[in-house]
Scaffold this active site. Structure first.
Site, PDB file in Angstrom:
ATOM      1  N   LYS A  78     -79.638  -5.634  94.670  1.00  0.00           N
ATOM      2  CA  LYS A  78     -78.518  -4.722  95.114  1.00  0.00           C
ATOM      3  C   LYS A  78     -77.195  -5.048  94.666  1.00  0.00           C
ATOM      4  O   LYS A  78     -76.416  -4.941  95.299  1.00  0.00           O
ATOM      5  CB  LYS A  78     -78.652  -4.564  96.509  1.00  0.00           C
ATOM      6  CG  LYS A  78     -79.967  -4.236  97.280  1.00  0.00           C
ATOM      7  CD  LYS A  78     -80.746  -3.393  96.402  1.00  0.00           C
ATOM      8  CE  LYS A  78     -80.078  -1.835  96.331  1.00  0.00           C
ATOM      9  NZ  LYS A  78     -80.712  -0.858  95.265  1.00  0.00           N
ATOM     10  N   GLY A  80     -76.468  -3.977  91.322  1.00  0.00           N
ATOM     11  CA  GLY A  80     -76.249  -3.357  90.071  1.00  0.00           C
ATOM     12  C   GLY A  80     -77.327  -3.387  88.939  1.00  0.00           C
ATOM     13  O   GLY A  80     -76.906  -2.981  87.794  1.00  0.00           O
ATOM     14  N   HIS A 144     -85.571 -10.906  89.277  1.00  0.00           N
ATOM     15  CA  HIS A 144     -84.668 -11.204  90.214  1.00  0.00           C
ATOM     16  C   HIS A 144     -85.028 -12.795  90.653  1.00  0.00           C
ATOM     17  O   HIS A 144     -84.205 -13.225  91.655  1.00  0.00           O
ATOM     18  CB  HIS A 144     -84.842 -10.594  91.686  1.00  0.00           C
ATOM     19  CG  HIS A 144     -84.536  -8.931  91.705  1.00  0.00           C
ATOM     20  ND1 HIS A 144     -83.311  -8.705  91.165  1.00  0.00           N
ATOM     21  CD2 HIS A 144     -85.015  -7.933  92.036  1.00  0.00           C
ATOM     22  CE1 HIS A 144     -83.356  -7.480  91.419  1.00  0.00           C
ATOM     23  NE2 HIS A 144     -84.410  -7.056  92.010  1.00  0.00           N
TER      24      HIS A 144
END
Length: 332
Positions: A78, A80, A144
């Protein structure tokens, strides 16, 4: 017979789906917490993962072989991610797909389809390992994963990393909204206070947030030619400058002729929140794992935390950020 919530469970909630023997044996040895969406989070190498993510992580570590020309987008959740994927894809492919092209892939495909996650897309399925060796160069992937969990080949080659983070207050609010949008109606929503307490303790997707950011910040200072450290706020406040910096870093700098022809502005227009969020594919489509494309386009603004956090919450998050990052010269 119509599909009901109880009969159709999206893949991102299927925690025990096709786990490898390695993953099954590892899970009982790991610290366990209640998840934000899925039932459980497991702490592996110091960071928290859902069961499916952990499976993808292990498979990725075991099988992904980076090429020297690869480009890897790494983000805290979260921060971008969708926007950066669109920027980077547009830059790398602008000679084949001009940003004004009516048939540009971004007009018909979600950015997450065009730039797949290693551990969430390519290596999530234990039953098959993808053969990525024949993909055209430069190969563009995303993840991530914290630095400590990256496949060894990423750190041992000259594969480049673009890292994006965001003010933790905005990252938290966006994560809270996003995870609530993924919860089944029967599950109810996570309260702001419950989610806040977990986030501050570091118990969040790929968290702790601060340790995730700090690893990449320090590595970017040690190896600036390998890791470009970006902030969401700078993308918003000076997009032309940051886009051109990104183009140079990934090896396809914007030429004077392109700049005079308005290519930078055209890429920014193509990849803008308003444009991407209003495309039919992003209004109605879904990822293969079940998340609606629409869930990745909420506001895309700076400072939404002001509409949700109390003074005490703001002070607590700012205090943690200063304690964890400030001493290293990193502030938001």
């Amino acid at each position: 017979m119509p599909e009901t919530e109880s009969s159709v469970v999206p893949k991102y909630l299927e925690e025990n789906r096709e786990l490898s023997q390695e993953c099954k044996e590892l899970i009982p040895t790991l610290p366990l917490e209640k998840g934000w969406v899925a039932s459980h989070l497991h702490q592996y190498q110091g960071f928290w993962h859902t069961t499916r993510q952990l499976q993808g992580l292990l498979s990725c570590q075991n099988h992904f072989q980076a090429h020297h020309t690869d480009l890897l987008i790494v983000t805290t959740p979260k921060s971008g991610t969708t926007w950066l994927k669109a920027w980077t894809y547009s830059l790398l492919h602008r000679h084949k797909h001009h940003p004004t092209n009516q048939n540009h892939p971004l007009l018909t495909h979600n950015p997450h389809f065009l730039v797949p996650f290693l551990e969430l897309d390519l290596y999530i399925d234990n039953s098959s390992v993808p053969d990525l060796s024949s993909l055209p160069s430069p190969r563009l992937f995303s993840t991530h994963l914290p630095f400590v969990s990256l496949p060894k080949s990423v750190t041992q080659t000259s594969c480049k990393i673009v890292y994006l983070c965001r003010d933790p207050k905005d990252a938290f609010i966006s994560l809270w909204h996003f995870t609530n949008s993924l919860r089944l109606q029967s599950m109810g929503a996570n309260s702001l206070h419950e989610a806040f307490h977990k986030f501050c303790r570091g118990v969040s997707l790929y968290g702790p947030f601060w340790e995730h950011v700090l690893e990449y910040w320090q590595k970017s200072l040690e190896h600036p030619s390998k890791i470009m450290f970006m902030r969401f706020e700078e993308m918003k406040l000076k997009p032309e400058f940051v886009l051109k910096e990104l183009a140079t870093f990934v090896g396809c700098p914007v030429s004077r002729e392109e700049e005079e022809a308005g290519v930078v502005q055209e890429i920014l227009k193509l990849c803008s929140f308003d444009n991407l969020s209003n495309l039919q594919v992003n209004k109605n489509g879904k990822l293969s794992s079940g998340e609606a494309h629409q869930a990745f386009f909420r506001r895309g603004e700076i400072g939404d935390w002001k509409n949700h956090l109390t003074v005490e919450m703001i002070q607590q998050l700012d205090g943690i950020t200063e304690e964890k990052l400030g001493q290293h010269g990193l502030r938001f």
